[in-house]
Design a protein around this motif. Structure first.
Motif, PDB file in Angstrom:
ATOM      1  N   LEU A  38     -20.749 -31.752 -62.538  1.00  0.00           N
ATOM      2  CA  LEU A  38     -21.519 -30.780 -63.314  1.00  0.00           C
ATOM      3  C   LEU A  38     -21.532 -29.428 -62.621  1.00  0.00           C
ATOM      4  CD1 LEU A  38     -23.418 -29.904 -65.574  1.00  0.00           C
ATOM      5  CD2 LEU A  38     -25.325 -30.887 -64.280  1.00  0.00           C
ATOM      6  N   LYS A  41     -18.260 -27.653 -63.146  1.00  0.00           N
ATOM      7  CA  LYS A  41     -18.117 -27.127 -64.509  1.00  0.00           C
ATOM      8  C   LYS A  41     -18.957 -25.871 -64.705  1.00  0.00           C
ATOM      9  CE  LYS A  41     -16.948 -31.548 -66.654  1.00  0.00           C
ATOM     10  NZ  LYS A  41     -17.379 -32.637 -67.569  1.00  0.00           N
ATOM     11  N   GLU A  46     -17.294 -23.860 -67.575  1.00  0.00           N
ATOM     12  CA  GLU A  46     -16.998 -24.878 -68.575  1.00  0.00           C
ATOM     13  C   GLU A  46     -18.268 -25.480 -69.165  1.00  0.00           C
ATOM     14  OE1 GLU A  46     -14.519 -27.695 -66.612  1.00  0.00           O
ATOM     15  OE2 GLU A  46     -12.950 -26.226 -66.138  1.00  0.00           O
ATOM     16  N   ARG A  47     -19.387 -25.310 -68.485  1.00  0.00           N
ATOM     17  CA  ARG A  47     -20.685 -25.776 -68.978  1.00  0.00           C
ATOM     18  C   ARG A  47     -21.722 -24.708 -68.701  1.00  0.00           C
ATOM     19  NH1 ARG A  47     -21.814 -31.435 -68.844  1.00  0.00           N
ATOM     20  NH2 ARG A  47     -24.019 -30.879 -69.019  1.00  0.00           N
ATOM     21  N   SER A 297     -31.912 -32.424 -73.872  1.00  0.00           N
ATOM     22  CA  SER A 297     -30.635 -32.972 -74.361  1.00  0.00           C
ATOM     23  C   SER A 297     -30.792 -33.734 -75.672  1.00  0.00           C
ATOM     24  CB  SER A 297     -29.991 -33.883 -73.294  1.00  0.00           C
ATOM     25  OG  SER A 297     -29.714 -33.137 -72.116  1.00  0.00           O
ATOM     26  N   ALA A 338     -23.157 -28.051 -76.845  1.00  0.00           N
ATOM     27  CA  ALA A 338     -23.254 -29.348 -76.177  1.00  0.00           C
ATOM     28  C   ALA A 338     -22.648 -30.464 -77.026  1.00  0.00           C
ATOM     29  CB  ALA A 338     -24.718 -29.671 -75.873  1.00  0.00           C
ATOM     30  N   VAL A 372     -19.494 -19.073 -71.033  1.00  0.00           N
ATOM     31  CA  VAL A 372     -18.816 -20.345 -71.250  1.00  0.00           C
ATOM     32  C   VAL A 372     -17.849 -20.257 -72.419  1.00  0.00           C
ATOM     33  CG1 VAL A 372     -19.171 -22.762 -71.880  1.00  0.00           C
ATOM     34  CG2 VAL A 372     -20.642 -21.688 -70.173  1.00  0.00           C
TER      35      VAL A 372
END
Length: 395
Positions: A38, A41, A46-47, A297, A338, A372
Motif C-alpha cells: 500500500l 502504491k 497508484e492509490r 471502505s 476504489a 492518482v
C-alpha cells in the motif's frame, strides 16, 4: 518544512519525507501499521492516500497530519491579509470603539455567509480581518450573549478558512479565542466552538482526542440547551463531527452510533438549519455519511447514499452550498476510483472543480485524486489534461 511540495498531491510528500530520514519503505510501513504494498502504491501515485492512512504515516514520521498534507499555496496579496487577520485576532482582549452599527454588523455577517457558501476563499480572507475586529469590539461594548455569539461565529469562519489551507497556527489561535467568546454566549455557540475544536484535532490527525472533545460538547448541550430546534441543531453538528472523526479512525462502531444519532436528529428537526455557513439537516447528514462510508471502505454505500441524496429534498435538487457539494463529489470520486471506475471518478472530480474551484485547488482530497488519476492514465485524456492544467499540474 522544505520537504513539503505543492503538487501533484499530498501522497507524494511521503516518499520525500521518508527518504529525508533515510528510511526504506519496509520500515515506514511497519511503523505506520500499513502494508509495504500500500505504501508503495501511495508513493507511486497508484492509490490515493486517505487522511486516515496519512495520520498513521505522519505519526510514524513524527509529524502531524497537516504537516504531511502540506500547506496550500498563498495567492497574491494573501500574506498581507493574513498578517492583518492575525493582528486582529491577537487584539481580542484589546477592544476599540465599534465602527459598525449593529445593523451593519448583521449585514456584514450575512455577506460573509454568502462568500463562504460560494466557496470564495479569497473573498472570505479579504473581509475577515474587519469582521473579526468589529464583532469583538461590539461584544466588548454591549456584553450581551447574542453579541458574543456573533464573535463565536466569526471565529468559526476563521477556523474554516485556516483548516482549508492547513494554516494550523492560525486555526489554533482562532479556536482558542472562539472558545473564550462562546463561554459568554449561548449553548449553540458552545457547540459550534466544540465542533471547531474537535475539527482542529481532526486536521492534526489526533482523531481520538477529537472524539473526546465531541463527547464533552454533547454532554454540555444535553445539560444546558433547552428543548427545541436550537438543541437539535447543536447536537446534530457535533454528531456529524463525531462520525467524521470515527471514520478517519476506522472505528466502525462509534461511527455508526454517530450516524444513527445524526439521522434521528435530522428527521426530528425536519428542515435544514444554517448558522453562519454551518449546516445541519438530512442533506448535510447524507453528505457526511458519504465521506465516512468512503473512509470505512464502504464504497458501494457511499455511492448509494449519493444516489439517494437528491431525493431528500422535494425539489429533487441539492440545497446545500458549494462548500458542501464540492467535497461531496470529491468523496464520491474516492469511492468510484476504489471500485475501479476511473471515468466516473474523473467526472465527479470535474463536478467538484466546477462548483468550487478555489476550494478544489487547495483541498487535499482533490489534489490526491488528481495525482492518482494522472498517474494511472497512460494514454491521452483531454478531460483529465484540462483539469490538470486548471490545477497547474504538468501532465
Amino acid at each position: 518544512m522544505s520537504a513539503i511540495i505543492e503538487v501533484p498531491g499530498p501522497g507524494a510528500n511521503v516518499a520525500v519525507l521518508r527518504k529525508e530520514r533515510g528510511w526504506g519503505q519496509a520500515r515506514l510501513a511497519s511503523e505506520a501499521g500499513i502494508s509495504t504494498s500500500l505504501l508503495g502504491k501511495i508513493e507511486r501515485g497508484e492509490r490515493p492516500m486517505t487522511q486516515g492512512v496519512g495520520a498513521s504515516v505522519a505519526q510514524a514520521l513524527g509529524i502531524t497530519l497537516d504537516q504531511l498534507l502540506g500547506k496550500a499555496p498563498l495567492h497574491e496579496g494573501a500574506e498581507v491579509q493574513l498578517r492583518a487577520l492575525t493582528r486582529e485576532i491577537r487584539r481580542f482582549g484589546l477592544p476599540r470603539e465599534p465602527e459598525m452599527t449593529e445593523a451593519r454588523l448583521s449585514t456584514a455577517l450575512s455577506e460573509m455567509v454568502a462568500l463562504r457558501e460560494r466557496a470564495d476563499l479569497r473573498g472570505v480572507l479579504a473581509e475577515l480581518p474587519r469582521l473579526v475586529s468589529e464583532t469583538s469590539n461590539h461584544a466588548h461594548a454591549v456584553g450581551t450573549p447574542s453579541a458574543w455569539a456573533r464573535v463565536t461565529e466569526a471565529y468559526s469562519t476563521v477556523y474554516w478558512l485556516a483548516a482549508r489551507h492547513r494554516w494550523m497556527t492560525l486555526a489554533d489561535l482562532a479556536t482558542t479565542k472562539q472558545k473564550m467568546a462562546a463561554e459568554q454566549a449561548d449553548p449553540v455557540s458552545a457547540a459550534i466552538a466544540a465542533r471547531d475544536e474537535a475539527g482542529l484535532y481532526l486536521n492534526h490527525g489526533d482523531f481520538e482526542d477529537g472524539l473526546a472533545v465531541v463527547d464533552g460538547g454533547l454532554v454540555r448541550v444535553e445539560q444546558d440547551a433547552p428543548t427545541g430546534p436550537d438543541r437539535l441543531y447543536a447536537l446534530g453538528i457535533l454528531h456529524l463531527r463525531g462520525l467524521t472523526l470515527a471514520g478517519r479512525l476506522r472505528d466502525r462502531r462509534t461511527a455508526d452510533q454517530h450516524i444513527a444519532r445524526a439521522w434521528a436528529l435530522a428527521e426530528e428537526l425536519n428542515r435544514n438549519v444554517s448558522r453562519l455557513g454551518i449546516h445541519f439537516g438530512a442533506q448535510d447528514t447524507a453528505v457526511h455519511v458519504v465521506a465516512t462510508s468512503a473512509d470505512l471502505s464502504r464504497h458501494e454505500d457511499a455511492i448509494d447514499t449519493m444516489d439517494d441524496l437528491t431525493k431528500l429534498d422535494q425539489s429533487g435538487k441539492l440545497t446545500l452550498p458549494r462548500t458542501r457539494t464540492s467535497p461531496l463529489h470529491m468523496n464520491v470520486a474516492r469511492s468510484r476510483l476504489a471500485l475501479g471506475d476511473r471515468d466516473g471518478a474523473l467526472e465527479e472530480l470535474e463536478h467538484a472543480w466546477s462548483l468550487a474551484p478555489q476550494m478544489a485547488k487547495v483541498h487535499p482530497t482533490a489534489q490526491e485524486l488528481l495525482r492518482v488519476l494522472t498517474s494511472l492514465h497512460k494514454r491521452s485524456n483531454p478531460r483529465l489534461t484540462k483539469l490538470a492544467k486548471r490545477a497547474r499540474i504538468q501532465f
